[in-house]
Design a protein around this motif. Structure first.
Motif, short mmCIF file in Angstrom:
data_model
loop_
_atom_site.label_atom_id
_atom_site.label_comp_id
_atom_site.label_asym_id
_atom_site.label_seq_id
_atom_site.Cartn_x
_atom_site.Cartn_y
_atom_site.Cartn_z
N THR A 139 0.44 -1.12 0.15
CA THR A 139 -0.25 0.09 0.09
C THR A 139 0.78 1.10 -0.44
O THR A 139 0.47 2.24 0.15
N LYS A 140 2.32 1.52 -0.08
CA LYS A 140 2.80 2.52 -0.58
C LYS A 140 2.84 3.66 -0.78
O LYS A 140 2.91 4.50 -1.08
N PRO A 141 2.08 3.10 -2.28
CA PRO A 141 0.96 4.49 -3.11
C PRO A 141 0.98 4.82 -2.42
O PRO A 141 1.59 6.79 -2.23
N MET A 142 -0.56 5.16 -2.06
CA MET A 142 -1.25 5.91 -0.94
C MET A 142 -0.65 6.53 -0.23
O MET A 142 -0.16 7.49 0.43
N ALA A 143 0.55 5.61 0.67
CA ALA A 143 1.52 6.50 1.78
C ALA A 143 2.47 8.13 1.15
O ALA A 143 2.69 9.29 1.75
N ILE A 144 2.86 7.40 0.00
CA ILE A 144 3.07 8.41 -0.71
C ILE A 144 2.33 9.63 -1.45
O ILE A 144 3.17 10.83 -0.92
N TRP A 145 1.62 9.01 -1.60
CA TRP A 145 0.41 10.19 -1.73
C TRP A 145 -0.13 11.48 -0.94
O TRP A 145 0.16 12.68 -0.37
N THR A 171 -1.53 18.87 -4.81
CA THR A 171 -0.92 17.40 -5.11
C THR A 171 -1.52 16.69 -6.10
O THR A 171 -3.25 15.67 -5.63
N ILE A 172 -1.59 16.42 -7.27
CA ILE A 172 -2.83 15.26 -8.38
C ILE A 172 -1.70 13.84 -8.26
O ILE A 172 -0.62 13.82 -9.21
N LEU A 185 -8.24 7.53 -2.48
CA LEU A 185 -7.83 8.51 -2.89
C LEU A 185 -8.97 9.61 -3.73
O LEU A 185 -9.65 8.75 -4.21
N PRO A 186 -9.21 11.02 -3.03
CA PRO A 186 -9.87 11.82 -2.91
C PRO A 186 -10.64 11.71 -4.85
O PRO A 186 -8.99 11.83 -5.39
N ILE A 239 2.64 12.53 -9.07
CA ILE A 239 2.99 11.67 -8.57
C ILE A 239 2.37 10.69 -10.40
O ILE A 239 1.14 10.74 -9.99
N LEU A 240 3.36 10.50 -10.62
CA LEU A 240 3.17 9.70 -11.89
C LEU A 240 2.66 8.04 -11.71
O LEU A 240 4.27 7.80 -11.95
N ASP A 241 2.00 7.61 -12.20
CA ASP A 241 1.70 5.99 -11.71
C ASP A 241 1.81 5.23 -13.06
O ASP A 241 1.64 5.17 -14.03
N LEU A 242 3.72 4.91 -12.96
CA LEU A 242 4.08 3.48 -14.68
C LEU A 242 3.85 2.99 -13.60
O LEU A 242 4.72 2.06 -14.68
N VAL A 243 3.34 2.09 -13.05
CA VAL A 243 2.97 0.84 -12.11
C VAL A 243 2.35 -0.46 -12.96
O VAL A 243 2.51 -1.58 -13.84
#
Length: 427
Positions: A301-307, A317-318, A335-336, A355-359
């Motif tokens: 769940t690291k992505p949410m922690a980063i956001w 932040t978008i 995420l809202p 924050i760009l998601d390339l995963v």
């Protein structure tokens, strides 16, 4: 006020101009400056000038910029489709266009289902987006006769029930230009300024040529051509000099939006692309900025922690994703909704922190994927950031996956790992 590049465009009196404008290069401001100059010297008549934008939102913003700068209200400012509809409605006697209405997606698929019912055993239960993808290529493979039959019946239904689609406006307008009634239109409209020209198609190019404009200014960036799924292609922009031999190219190469480290990072995915107009991007904001890479495991769940960490620093932040499906996964994770967008919907916008998601969520169909376009999509996403850019890449890479190959552009570790995996596979 204006840079030397901007001045050369604003004060140019060449009849055909191609403005090659990089991300964040102030192209709209330059076009406003061009209109101001032409109104002063009276070489553009506003009532004879068409200004074409890519979206309704861009149309509204351009009109507001014109009003703010005390420009004439007589320009026709609209999308390409809206201009076609305006002309057909007022000049084309072959149809009573005021009776026609735009066919919505839900209604379209409802009628398509009825028309396709006799072909149900030939085409199976394929979803419509797959069946009609790439100009119906898959449908044609299953049944070329069935595909042509569908097109004929669907067109007949639209005419009978007074519906049109955006593509109908373009094709009908192109045919209209061969009629005698079109002479009035060609006499009225003398000048054209068209934005986002890299996202036009071959038919729109034919329309521009048939209109016989005296003055044409096309503005675009082939590096940001990302609407292949709509039939758009950067080819008209790349080959513009072949269609209009007298064209003079101008560059807007200074990026006023992003800090230097973000600009340099955004250029990386474009390097493998061959078919492009070379540009020397200049940095206006000399501050280094923040560009960071975060490795993500698919199960954590690291992505949410980063956001959350970045949201505390910057509430604006978008998060940008490649697909609506991936966007929904972020929203489902908490995420809202207003904090996440697809890259396509963010085109033309800018944010202090991205924050760009390339995963996950990137196109991975090896047979039909347009890798060059996917790399341009990534470039558009990266170049939305002004001050801070965070790139999420997969911790475990698979060389056959396009998203993982692109992540290797930013990571020596991933690049080395991909090469090692390929070597292992060979032996």
């Amino acid at each position: 006020m204006w840079s030397e590049e901007q001045k050369s465009i604003i004060h140019s009196h060449h009849q055909i101009k191609q403005v090659i404008a990089g991300a964040g290069s102030g192209k709209t401001a330059t076009m406003i400056g061009l209109l101001q100059e032409r109104e002063k010297d009276k070489t553009f008549l506003p009532e004879s000038t068409v200004i074409v934008t890519f979206t309704k939102k861009a149309t509204k913003e351009f009109k507001e910029r014109c009003e703010k700068n005390n420009l004439s209200p007589k320009y026709h400012i609209s999308t390409f489709h809206a201009f076609c509809y305006h002309i057909l409605k007022n000049y084309d006697p072959s149809k009573n266009w005021s009776k026609y209405k735009l066919l919505g997606e839900s209604k379209k698929w409802e009628i398509s289902k009825e028309i396709l019912f006799p072909l149900r055993y030939e085409i199976g239960g394929l979803p419509f987006p797959i069946l009609f993808k790439n100009n119906g290529n898959y449908f044609r493979e299953l049944s070329s006769v069935g595909y042509e039959s569908f097109l004929t019946n669907f067109k007949s239904w639209k005419n009978k029930n007074h519906y049109f689609e955006f593509d109908d406006l373009i094709s009908d307008f192109l045919n209209f230009l061969d009629t005698k009634e079109a002479d009035l239109v060609k006499e009225k409209w003398k000048s054209l300024i068209i934005d986002e020209f890299q996202d036009t198609d071959e038919i729109q190019l034919q329309i521009i040529k048939k209109m016989n404009f005296h003055s044409i200014t096309v503005v675009g960036d082939d590096w940001q051509a990302i609407y292949g799924f709509r039939g758009a292609t950067p080819k008209p922009f790349l080959d513009f000099h072949k269609h209009f031999p007298g064209v003079v190219p101008y560059f807007l190469s200074t990026n006023y939006r992003s800090k230097d480290s973000i600009i340099q990072a955004s250029l990386l995915p474009l390097k493998p692309n061959k078919d492009k107009i070379p540009k020397q991007v200049q940095t206006f904001r000399k501050e280094k900025g923040i560009f960071s890479i975060e490795r993500i495991k698919e199960t954590e769940t690291k992505p949410m922690a980063i956001w959350k960490e970045w949201y505390k620093k910057d509430p604006n932040t978008i998060v940008l994703t490649r697909s609506n499906f991936r966007k929904k996964e972020w929203i489902d994770a908490g995420l809202p909704k207003e904090q996440v967008m697809t890259i396509h919907s963010a085109k033309g916008l800018e944010f202090t922190t991205v924050i760009l998601d390339l995963v996950l969520g990137w196109s991975e169909d090896g047979e039909t994927i347009n890798e060059a376009e996917e790399r341009r999509i990534l470039y558009v996403g990266l170049s939305r950031a002004k001050d801070n850019l965070v790139l999420l890449i997969p911790d475990k890479t698979k060389p056959e996956r396009l998203a993982d190959r692109m992540s290797a552009d930013f990571s020596f570790r991933n690049r080395f790992r991909n090469r090692t995996l390929r070597w292992t596979r060979l032996w």
